[in-house]
Design a protein around this motif. Structure first.
Motif, PDB file in Angstrom:
ATOM      1  N   THR A 186       0.826  12.567  -9.442  1.00  0.00           N
ATOM      2  CA  THR A 186       0.921  12.290  -8.661  1.00  0.00           C
ATOM      3  C   THR A 186       1.485  10.923  -7.943  1.00  0.00           C
ATOM      4  OG1 THR A 186      -1.117  13.919  -7.975  1.00  0.00           O
ATOM      5  CG2 THR A 186      -0.534  12.509  -6.165  1.00  0.00           C
ATOM      6  N   ARG A 187       0.928   9.934  -8.852  1.00  0.00           N
ATOM      7  CA  ARG A 187       1.594   8.780  -7.980  1.00  0.00           C
ATOM      8  C   ARG A 187       3.028   8.906  -8.724  1.00  0.00           C
ATOM      9  NH1 ARG A 187      -3.642   7.690 -10.686  1.00  0.00           N
ATOM     10  NH2 ARG A 187      -2.712   7.163 -12.869  1.00  0.00           N
ATOM     11  N   ARG A 188       3.636   8.975  -9.457  1.00  0.00           N
ATOM     12  CA  ARG A 188       4.776   9.624  -9.380  1.00  0.00           C
ATOM     13  C   ARG A 188       5.565   9.628  -8.544  1.00  0.00           C
ATOM     14  NH1 ARG A 188       8.718  11.121 -15.152  1.00  0.00           N
ATOM     15  NH2 ARG A 188      10.095  10.876 -13.985  1.00  0.00           N
ATOM     16  N   LEU A 189       4.845  10.937  -7.970  1.00  0.00           N
ATOM     17  CA  LEU A 189       5.952  10.822  -6.655  1.00  0.00           C
ATOM     18  C   LEU A 189       5.330  10.112  -5.638  1.00  0.00           C
ATOM     19  CD1 LEU A 189       4.339  15.295  -6.570  1.00  0.00           C
ATOM     20  CD2 LEU A 189       6.873  14.212  -6.921  1.00  0.00           C
ATOM     21  N   GLU A 190       4.387   9.922  -4.679  1.00  0.00           N
ATOM     22  CA  GLU A 190       4.108   8.647  -4.235  1.00  0.00           C
ATOM     23  C   GLU A 190       5.057   7.321  -4.497  1.00  0.00           C
ATOM     24  OE1 GLU A 190      -0.390   9.376  -3.897  1.00  0.00           O
ATOM     25  OE2 GLU A 190       0.283   7.763  -5.393  1.00  0.00           O
ATOM     26  N   ILE A 191       5.412   7.052  -5.029  1.00  0.00           N
ATOM     27  CA  ILE A 191       5.641   6.023  -5.655  1.00  0.00           C
ATOM     28  C   ILE A 191       7.837   5.895  -5.630  1.00  0.00           C
ATOM     29  CG2 ILE A 191       6.358   5.645  -8.036  1.00  0.00           C
ATOM     30  CD1 ILE A 191       5.696   2.769  -5.978  1.00  0.00           C
TER      31      ILE A 191
ATOM     32  N   LEU B 110       1.049  -1.403  -0.015  1.00  0.00           N
ATOM     33  CA  LEU B 110      -0.092  -0.078  -0.085  1.00  0.00           C
ATOM     34  C   LEU B 110       0.797   1.124  -0.222  1.00  0.00           C
ATOM     35  CD1 LEU B 110      -2.170  -0.757   2.494  1.00  0.00           C
ATOM     36  CD2 LEU B 110      -2.754  -0.950  -0.168  1.00  0.00           C
ATOM     37  N   VAL B 111       1.085   2.107  -0.583  1.00  0.00           N
ATOM     38  CA  VAL B 111       1.372   3.295  -1.313  1.00  0.00           C
ATOM     39  C   VAL B 111       0.853   4.271  -0.600  1.00  0.00           C
ATOM     40  CG1 VAL B 111       2.754   4.750  -2.891  1.00  0.00           C
ATOM     41  CG2 VAL B 111       2.435   2.438  -3.561  1.00  0.00           C
TER      42      VAL B 111
ATOM     43  N   ARG C  79      -4.338   5.041  -4.072  1.00  0.00           N
ATOM     44  CA  ARG C  79      -5.647   5.941  -3.795  1.00  0.00           C
ATOM     45  C   ARG C  79      -5.248   6.697  -4.193  1.00  0.00           C
ATOM     46  NH1 ARG C  79      -9.344   5.920   0.443  1.00  0.00           N
ATOM     47  NH2 ARG C  79     -10.262   7.814   0.422  1.00  0.00           N
ATOM     48  N   ILE C  80      -6.854   6.434  -5.103  1.00  0.00           N
ATOM     49  CA  ILE C  80      -7.381   8.270  -5.748  1.00  0.00           C
ATOM     50  C   ILE C  80      -9.021   8.413  -5.681  1.00  0.00           C
ATOM     51  CG2 ILE C  80      -8.219   6.536  -7.932  1.00  0.00           C
ATOM     52  CD1 ILE C  80      -7.470   8.204 -10.300  1.00  0.00           C
ATOM     53  N   ASP C  81      -9.176   9.811  -6.100  1.00  0.00           N
ATOM     54  CA  ASP C  81     -10.354  10.223  -5.660  1.00  0.00           C
ATOM     55  C   ASP C  81     -10.491  10.498  -7.072  1.00  0.00           C
ATOM     56  OD1 ASP C  81     -12.217  11.315  -4.498  1.00  0.00           O
ATOM     57  OD2 ASP C  81     -11.299  13.313  -3.662  1.00  0.00           O
ATOM     58  N   ARG C  82     -11.346  10.836  -7.401  1.00  0.00           N
ATOM     59  CA  ARG C  82     -12.562  10.641  -8.843  1.00  0.00           C
ATOM     60  C   ARG C  82     -13.997  10.824  -8.513  1.00  0.00           C
ATOM     61  NH1 ARG C  82     -10.574   8.096 -14.766  1.00  0.00           N
ATOM     62  NH2 ARG C  82     -10.701  10.586 -14.814  1.00  0.00           N
ATOM     63  N   ARG C  83     -14.026  11.991  -8.608  1.00  0.00           N
ATOM     64  CA  ARG C  83     -15.823  12.138  -7.933  1.00  0.00           C
ATOM     65  C   ARG C  83     -16.211  11.380  -9.176  1.00  0.00           C
ATOM     66  NH1 ARG C  83     -15.658  18.795  -8.432  1.00  0.00           N
ATOM     67  NH2 ARG C  83     -13.913  19.100  -7.121  1.00  0.00           N
ATOM     68  N   ALA C  84     -16.591  10.869 -10.420  1.00  0.00           N
ATOM     69  CA  ALA C  84     -17.417  10.242 -11.099  1.00  0.00           C
ATOM     70  C   ALA C  84     -17.631   8.371 -10.362  1.00  0.00           C
ATOM     71  CB  ALA C  84     -17.336  10.206 -12.279  1.00  0.00           C
TER      72      ALA C  84
ATOM     73  N   GLN D 110     -14.940   3.713  -6.621  1.00  0.00           N
ATOM     74  CA  GLN D 110     -13.482   3.043  -6.664  1.00  0.00           C
ATOM     75  C   GLN D 110     -12.187   3.970  -6.278  1.00  0.00           C
ATOM     76  OE1 GLN D 110     -12.741   0.635  -9.377  1.00  0.00           O
ATOM     77  NE2 GLN D 110     -14.548  -0.625  -9.713  1.00  0.00           N
ATOM     78  N   LYS D 111     -11.651   3.834  -5.290  1.00  0.00           N
ATOM     79  CA  LYS D 111     -10.524   4.808  -5.004  1.00  0.00           C
ATOM     80  C   LYS D 111      -9.103   3.965  -4.854  1.00  0.00           C
ATOM     81  CE  LYS D 111     -13.133   7.570  -3.137  1.00  0.00           C
ATOM     82  NZ  LYS D 111     -14.029   8.745  -3.706  1.00  0.00           N
ATOM     83  N   GLY D 112      -8.982   2.445  -5.643  1.00  0.00           N
ATOM     84  CA  GLY D 112      -7.714   2.026  -5.614  1.00  0.00           C
ATOM     85  C   GLY D 112      -7.124   1.875  -7.006  1.00  0.00           C
TER      86      GLY D 112
END
Length: 352
Positions: free
Chosen positions: A181-186, A89-90, A145-150, A153-155
């Motif tokens: 954002t995910r690139r910074l996270e990884i 989990l990142v 974890r991702i936050d898309r309003r539509a 699902q968050k994964g």
């Protein structure tokens, strides 16, 4: 121990894919002795694929490790292997990291990392690998974890693959939204991860464990995947982030199938890989796991075999899986087409 004793000592048994146990030391026998928990995990992955649903996340690494146990595909037993760590989990970007991520490699993998890797690009693809490294790839599936309003699902799933052929790690991100954002996270994940046997200290480097600084300089961020964005533009609807689990499995299988290709990390950006639909991806994976599980239960009666396979019936929405799985069963000689194959009843029970 004297030199004479070493010279006459029996050779060590040929390695077999981790993390499984085996009934004997025969190097030709790659059928693992699955315990009930492992068998149930592989069954869960097979059922999900047959229903077109998402596989149980914690079972995916085990199932991909089982793909190393290939002895009916026309390949010799010197095919390089891949090892899959449990899913990590990142931490979301901008949130404090409470504890450092821990990468605990199987003991067999750590031992293998200490062995010399014979480069494929220098003609090292043939010959026995008993005394040299067998694992080319160390693979780490990540969940972000991702936050898309539509979507609720968050994964989103990505995968990091350390390739011993080049001593570098490639991170594959097949989803288009919030990719930066995910690139910074990884990057933060690998900067903080404790990975004995894979990453050394910040100041020392060994032949098997590059220093933290060296390791970080050897990460490639592969994000040239546009399939999910093209699908959204075509359907005028959102591609569920969780679909990336199939894409990650497709990329993993692509690497394992091409383990003798020095440039296998160049994964095609196409629908067949994003959904794992190509015959050599999820269909081959499905057939291999199916046969592996049956072979791992030699004491089962025909009725018990049919009852278990009956739980894996392929539904109509993944008819492509059934069609390509039947073709692969025919190629294996398990389905003869005239009712004379070793397991002709499988297609009838699977409804393919």
């Amino acid at each position: 121990m004297s030199k004479h004793t070493k010279r006459n000592a029996p050779p060590s048994p040929a390695p077999k894919p981790a993390p499984f146990r085996y009934r004997d030391n025969n190097p030709q026998n790659l059928i693992p002795d699955l315990d009930d928990e492992q068998f149930d995990a592989l069954t869960a992955v097979l059922r999900a694929l047959a229903k077109g649903s998402y596989p149980r996340l914690d079972a995916v690494p085990l199932a991909l490790n089982a793909y190393n146990c290939i002895n009916n595909r026309g390949d010799d037993n010197d095919m390089p292997w891949a090892y899959f760590h449990t899913v990590t989990l990142v931490a979301p970007e901008g949130t404090p990291m409470k504890t450092r991520p821990i990468i605990e490699l199987d003991e067999a993998i750590i031992e293998d990392l200490e062995k010399p890797w014979v480069p494929l690009r220098s003609g090292g693809g043939g010959g026995s690998r008993q005394d040299s490294a067998r694992y080319r790839f160390l693979c780490f599936i990540h969940k972000h974890r991702i936050d898309r309003r539509a979507t609720f699902q968050k994964g989103v799933h990505t995968i990091s693959i350390w390739d011993r052929e080049w001593d570098e790690l490639t991170w594959h991100d097949t989803y288009h939204a919030h990719r930066s954002t995910r690139r910074l996270e990884i990057k933060s994940f690998w900067q903080s991860a404790v990975a004995a046997g894979l990453i050394g200290s910040s100041t020392t480097t060994s032949s098997s464990s590059p220093s933290r600084t060296t390791f970080m300089s050897r990460i490639r961020y592969r994000t040239v995947y546009h399939c999910s964005a093209h699908i959204e533009a075509t359907l005028r609807g959102l591609v569920p982030p969780r679909n990336t689990l199939w894409a990650v499995m497709g990329a993993a299988l692509f690497h394992m199938n091409g383990a003798r290709d020095p440039q296998v990390s160049i994964v095609p950006d196409c629908l067949e890989l994003f959904g794992g639909q190509a015959r050599v991806l999820l269909p081959r994976f499905f057939v291999h796991l199916l046969c592996l599980c049956l072979d791992a239960r030699p004491g089962w009666s025909r009725e018990e075999q049919r009852g278990w396979v009956g739980r894996l019936r392929v539904v109509e929405r993944v008819a492509w899986l059934g069609l390509r799985a039947r073709e692969l069963l025919e190629l294996r000689g398990l389905v003869a087409g005239e009712g004379e194959g070793e397991r002709d009843w499988i297609c009838e029970v699977l409804k393919i």
